[in-house]
Structures are given as C-alpha cells and as structure tokens.
Write a protein that holds these residues in place. Structure first.
Motif, PDB file in Angstrom:
ATOM      1  N   ARG A  31      -1.055  -8.159   1.965  1.00 20.19           N
ATOM      2  CA  ARG A  31      -2.223  -8.947   1.496  1.00 20.19           C
ATOM      3  C   ARG A  31      -3.690  -8.245   2.053  1.00 20.19           C
ATOM      4  O   ARG A  31      -3.309  -7.508   3.090  1.00 20.19           O
ATOM      5  N   VAL A  32      -4.815  -8.729   1.388  1.00 17.66           N
ATOM      6  CA  VAL A  32      -5.856  -8.234   1.783  1.00 17.66           C
ATOM      7  C   VAL A  32      -6.560  -9.334   2.662  1.00 17.66           C
ATOM      8  O   VAL A  32      -6.081 -10.308   2.395  1.00 17.66           O
ATOM      9  N   ALA A  33      -7.768  -8.888   3.400  1.00 20.16           N
ATOM     10  CA  ALA A  33      -8.540  -9.875   4.031  1.00 20.16           C
ATOM     11  C   ALA A  33      -9.320 -10.770   3.186  1.00 20.16           C
ATOM     12  O   ALA A  33     -10.379  -9.983   2.690  1.00 20.16           O
ATOM     13  N   GLY A  34      -8.864 -11.908   2.826  1.00 20.64           N
ATOM     14  CA  GLY A  34      -9.622 -12.669   1.890  1.00 20.64           C
ATOM     15  C   GLY A  34     -10.714 -13.459   2.631  1.00 20.64           C
ATOM     16  O   GLY A  34     -11.114 -13.168   3.723  1.00 20.64           O
ATOM     17  N   ARG A  35     -11.437 -14.408   2.101  1.00 21.16           N
ATOM     18  CA  ARG A  35     -12.477 -15.216   2.829  1.00 21.16           C
ATOM     19  C   ARG A  35     -12.117 -15.740   4.088  1.00 21.16           C
ATOM     20  O   ARG A  35     -12.948 -15.770   5.032  1.00 21.16           O
ATOM     21  N   GLN A  36     -10.835 -15.801   4.342  1.00 25.41           N
ATOM     22  CA  GLN A  36     -10.251 -16.407   5.637  1.00 25.41           C
ATOM     23  C   GLN A  36     -10.069 -15.220   6.696  1.00 25.41           C
ATOM     24  O   GLN A  36      -9.386 -15.602   7.901  1.00 25.41           O
ATOM     25  N   GLY A  37     -10.167 -13.980   6.364  1.00 25.65           N
ATOM     26  CA  GLY A  37      -9.921 -12.868   7.114  1.00 25.65           C
ATOM     27  C   GLY A  37      -8.299 -12.699   7.196  1.00 25.65           C
ATOM     28  O   GLY A  37      -7.469 -13.159   6.256  1.00 25.65           O
ATOM     29  N   TRP A  38      -7.871 -12.287   8.262  1.00 31.53           N
ATOM     30  CA  TRP A  38      -6.438 -11.676   8.708  1.00 31.53           C
ATOM     31  C   TRP A  38      -5.810 -12.675   9.339  1.00 31.53           C
ATOM     32  O   TRP A  38      -4.442 -12.669   9.354  1.00 31.53           O
ATOM     33  N   PRO A  51       0.842  -1.368   0.028  1.00 32.31           N
ATOM     34  CA  PRO A  51       0.048  -0.122   0.003  1.00 32.31           C
ATOM     35  C   PRO A  51       0.843   1.313   0.091  1.00 32.31           C
ATOM     36  O   PRO A  51       2.014   1.174  -0.448  1.00 32.31           O
ATOM     37  N   ASP A  52       0.275   2.334   0.496  1.00 36.18           N
ATOM     38  CA  ASP A  52       1.080   3.584   0.499  1.00 36.18           C
ATOM     39  C   ASP A  52       1.961   3.751   1.744  1.00 36.18           C
ATOM     40  O   ASP A  52       1.840   4.550   2.656  1.00 36.18           O
ATOM     41  N   ASN A  67       0.926 -10.119  -7.039  1.00 35.66           N
ATOM     42  CA  ASN A  67       0.997 -11.638  -7.260  1.00 35.66           C
ATOM     43  C   ASN A  67      -0.364 -11.856  -7.056  1.00 35.66           C
ATOM     44  O   ASN A  67      -0.617 -12.456  -5.946  1.00 35.66           O
ATOM     45  N   ASP A  68      -1.245 -11.812  -8.155  1.00 39.92           N
ATOM     46  CA  ASP A  68      -2.564 -11.847  -7.699  1.00 39.92           C
ATOM     47  C   ASP A  68      -3.156 -13.374  -8.443  1.00 39.92           C
ATOM     48  O   ASP A  68      -4.192 -13.747  -7.886  1.00 39.92           O
ATOM     49  N   GLU A  69      -3.037 -13.663  -9.404  1.00 39.29           N
ATOM     50  CA  GLU A  69      -3.461 -14.676 -10.179  1.00 39.29           C
ATOM     51  C   GLU A  69      -3.123 -15.957  -9.537  1.00 39.29           C
ATOM     52  O   GLU A  69      -3.814 -17.113  -9.904  1.00 39.29           O
ATOM     53  N   CYS A  70      -2.221 -16.262  -8.665  1.00 36.53           N
ATOM     54  CA  CYS A  70      -1.833 -17.256  -7.888  1.00 36.53           C
ATOM     55  C   CYS A  70      -2.967 -17.950  -7.207  1.00 36.53           C
ATOM     56  O   CYS A  70      -3.079 -19.100  -6.737  1.00 36.53           O
ATOM     57  N   GLY A  71      -3.933 -16.826  -6.885  1.00 30.22           N
ATOM     58  CA  GLY A  71      -5.044 -17.452  -6.175  1.00 30.22           C
ATOM     59  C   GLY A  71      -6.077 -18.189  -6.924  1.00 30.22           C
ATOM     60  O   GLY A  71      -6.696 -18.965  -6.362  1.00 30.22           O
ATOM     61  N   ALA A  72      -6.066 -18.341  -8.125  1.00 30.26           N
ATOM     62  CA  ALA A  72      -6.824 -19.086  -8.996  1.00 30.26           C
ATOM     63  C   ALA A  72      -6.193 -20.242  -9.154  1.00 30.26           C
ATOM     64  O   ALA A  72      -7.042 -21.000 -10.195  1.00 30.26           O
ATOM     65  N   ILE A  73      -5.227 -20.573  -9.064  1.00 34.06           N
ATOM     66  CA  ILE A  73      -4.434 -21.771  -9.550  1.00 34.06           C
ATOM     67  C   ILE A  73      -4.102 -22.691  -8.368  1.00 34.06           C
ATOM     68  O   ILE A  73      -3.723 -22.094  -7.158  1.00 34.06           O
ATOM     69  N   SER A  74      -3.718 -23.899  -8.821  1.00 35.96           N
ATOM     70  CA  SER A  74      -3.103 -24.816  -7.802  1.00 35.96           C
ATOM     71  C   SER A  74      -1.758 -24.539  -7.318  1.00 35.96           C
ATOM     72  O   SER A  74      -0.993 -23.777  -8.034  1.00 35.96           O
ATOM     73  N   THR A  75      -1.105 -25.116  -6.072  1.00 42.31           N
ATOM     74  CA  THR A  75       0.044 -25.005  -5.700  1.00 42.31           C
ATOM     75  C   THR A  75       0.887 -25.556  -6.699  1.00 42.31           C
ATOM     76  O   THR A  75       1.931 -24.720  -7.076  1.00 42.31           O
ATOM     77  N   PRO A  76       0.717 -26.703  -7.153  1.00 44.69           N
ATOM     78  CA  PRO A  76       1.744 -27.300  -8.290  1.00 44.69           C
ATOM     79  C   PRO A  76       1.530 -26.493  -9.503  1.00 44.69           C
ATOM     80  O   PRO A  76       3.005 -26.129 -10.105  1.00 44.69           O
ATOM     81  N   MET A  77       0.574 -25.797  -9.845  1.00 46.06           N
ATOM     82  CA  MET A  77       0.594 -24.887 -11.178  1.00 46.06           C
ATOM     83  C   MET A  77       1.468 -23.514 -10.686  1.00 46.06           C
ATOM     84  O   MET A  77       2.182 -23.152 -11.464  1.00 46.06           O
ATOM     85  N   CYS A 109      -3.754  -9.632  -3.470  1.00 52.73           N
ATOM     86  CA  CYS A 109      -5.049  -9.517  -2.873  1.00 52.73           C
ATOM     87  C   CYS A 109      -6.016 -10.686  -3.416  1.00 52.73           C
ATOM     88  O   CYS A 109      -7.370 -10.338  -3.702  1.00 52.73           O
ATOM     89  N   ALA A 110      -5.353 -11.836  -3.532  1.00 55.88           N
ATOM     90  CA  ALA A 110      -6.109 -12.888  -3.877  1.00 55.88           C
ATOM     91  C   ALA A 110      -6.397 -13.983  -2.457  1.00 55.88           C
ATOM     92  O   ALA A 110      -5.602 -13.899  -1.509  1.00 55.88           O
TER      93      ALA A 110
END
Length: 356
Positions: free
Chosen positions: A286-293, A217-218, A231-241, A265-266
């Motif tokens: 990172r941001v608070a995803g579905r699992q929070g902080w 952030p700022d 590094n955001d697209e990593c949230g949409a793929i598996s760990t091996p990928m 932010c994924a």
C-alpha cells in the motif's frame, strides 16, 4: 556466471522464506534499476498490432540491468521480465474506449451510465480480446529470446469490481449503488468482470508457470504463490459496501488460488479489518495515504495471519520507523528504484544496519 546464479538463487530462497513465514532471517531490501514507463518506447503492447518481438529488446535490457545490480550490490532482488501494461486492459476487453497520452500511460474511459446499459454488456472470451492475447504473445516472445525458464512478471491486475468502476461512469455508479436496481446491476457487471479476471489468471498461470505473481511494486514473489491485484476502489466506499460488493470476489479468488496478494493505493484503513477476512492473504502493498505509514504497524499484530508488508516509495526515516516500532513477527520487504549504484549500496546498507 556461477556466482551470479548462486546469488540470485540465494535471494529467491531468502524471499521465499519471508513469504512463507519461515524462521526470521531479517527483512528484505530490494533495490531495482528504474524501468521505462509503459508509454515510452513502443508504448503499451495491448494497443498495437506490431510484432511482439519489437518490445523484447527493451525488456531484455531491463532484465540485464537487474542482473547487473544483483551482481554489483547486496540487493535482495530476483530479476524478472515484467509484461507491463497500463490499467485499461480488462475494461478495454469489455468495450471501454482507451485514451492515450504523449506523456502518461493510457487509460480506459467509461461508456456505461445506467443499470440498463450495464446489463447489456456481455462477458467476452479471453482469446477473442486482442489486447489480452497480446500479453501472451509478449510472454512467448520473451521466452523465445531468454528461454522458457526466465522469470516473468505480470501485467496490470485489477479486481472485477475495480474494472466495473472503469466501465461505469463513477458519478452514476455511486448513485446507482444506493438503489436496489442499480446495486443489483452493478453486482452483475462486477461478477462478469470478476469471472473474466479469474479466467485470465488461470490461463496466465497455465501458460507461464514461472511467472512471479507480484503485481506491484517491482519485487519478485514465488511463482507458486497466489496472484496479487489492485484493490483501490475500496477507499471510496464504506465497510458494509465493501463487504457486500467486493469481499465475495476476493474470497472466491483466495479459495481458487489458495490465498491472495494485494496492492492498494487508496485511503482504505477503514477496510483493513475486512481485508483480514480473506483466507491466505499473504502480502500487502500500500502507499502512504493521508494517515501515513503508521497504520500498517498499528492495525496488524505481526501474527502468522499478518501479511508480509511489501512497501515502496518511502523516505528512509519512514522505513526506519516501521522497522523499529513494528510488532514482533512482522515481515517487511522494502523496494526502491534507482539507476545509481552508489545510491543503491547506501540504501541497502542503511536498511541492514537498522535494528531487526
């Protein structure tokens, strides 16, 4: 003026100690005045051919408001002039069309749908990309106004893989990743984007050695430290990928620059163990995803290998929870934006009163 500079120098020393994992002196609370979105005012400089000097007054005004907040509050901020852009800049350099909005930042549009189309894309030369060149023009224009020693902040930062995911339509891209031909083409496209990004980072560091590497952030970070990137697209793929398609690029960047800072932010908790394989990974936003902080204090142990957690956009209760329950040795830099001085003072006081 002397008191102001001493205060800022003290903040630099304090933040540098946190990033360098020096003696524990407490966590940082960086309250910054609100900045203008990229689309407001003159818009994104990379999409215009008007003189860079037209962007300077707004940036200088933002810088001066930061200095005023440093003078009037106990914020740990270090003022800087950010060369702010939207997320499209690298994809646009490779040929992506850019869509603009009246009330939001511009974005890159995909123009590749197949492996064959991806292989036709050529890696551009940085200095033949008008949008990229404009970033350097803006930095020079700010230095002309405020002096060569003024601290700058970086434009948007995207990994090569994330840029490839803007260029190649994601529906088709994710399907291609499951096929040998498509996966090989994606790796070639990502490699082109990654090389371009690294060249840009090297030129940026050469032209502006006093630039803070912190992309998001700022918050100021010492100019001598390694760059940050999204590094955001990593949230949409598996760990091996992730380890096949993206980790090699991040390892190369870490080797080139002696470390890495990261914004994510994924929902990427499943990648945290892979992130830990990056040598010199020193800062994590990172941001608070579905699992929070809570994952940032559950999956990191506070050892010297734990990155500094540079966090923003959170409620006071969450900040308090993290400080109270974090493992020993974990360092935090919390960031908040407000133009209300009373709100800034109250937030900073609340943070400093928490048990360190």
């Amino acid at each position: 003026m002397e008191t102001q500079m001493n205060s800022i120098e003290k903040n630099e020393e304090f933040l540098r100690n946190i990033y360098r994992k020096g003696p524990m002196e407490g966590h940082a609370f960086v309250c910054m005045p609100c900045g203008k979105p990229v689309f407001e005012g003159n818009g994104d400089i990379t999409l215009s051919d008007r003189p860079a000097e037209e962007w300077v007054p707004d940036i200088v005004d933002g810088y001066n408001r930061q200095v005023q907040m440093a003078e009037q509050t106990d914020s740990d901020l270090v003022p800087f002039c950010k060369l702010a852009t939207a997320t499209h800049i690298y994809a646009a350099a490779f040929g992506s069309p850019v869509h603009t909005f009246e009330d939001d930042n511009p974005c890159a549009l995909p123009f590749v749908n197949t492996a064959e189309e991806a292989d036709k894309i050529q890696e551009p030369d940085i200095w033949n990309c008008p949008g990229i060149a404009r970033i350097f023009e803006l930095g020079k224009a700010i230095q002309k106004e405020l002096g060569d020693d003024v601290c700058l902040g970086p434009p948007d930062m995207q990994t090569g893989f994330d840029t490839a995911c803007l260029i190649w339509d994601k529906t088709e891209l994710y399907m291609a990743m499951m096929e040998d031909e498509g996966a090989a083409a994606l790796k070639r496209l990502s490699a082109k984007c990654a090389r371009f990004f690294k060249k840009f980072l090297l030129e940026l560091k050469k032209e502006f050695p006093n630039m803070s590497p912190c992309h998001c952030p700022d918050v100021w970070a010492p100019p001598e430290m390694a760059p940050w990137m999204s590094n955001d697209e990593c949230g949409a793929i598996s760990t091996p990928m992730f380890e096949e398609f993206l980790l090699p690029e991040m390892l190369d960047l870490a080797e080139t620059f002696g470390g890495l800072g990261m914004h994510c932010c994924a929902d990427a908790e499943h990648q945290f163990e892979s992130f830990k394989k990056i040598p010199g990974w020193y800062a994590f936003n990172r941001v608070a995803g579905r699992q929070g902080w809570r994952p940032v204090i559950e999956q990191f142990d506070g050892s010297d290998e734990t990155p500094v957690m540079v966090l923003a956009w959170m409620e006071d209760d969450d900040m308090e929870m993290l400080i109270r329950e974090a493992p020993d040795g974990m360092r935090f830099i919390f960031q908040k934006n407000t133009d209300d001085l009373d709100e800034a003072k109250q937030w900073i006081e609340f943070g400093r009163n928490l048990r360190q």
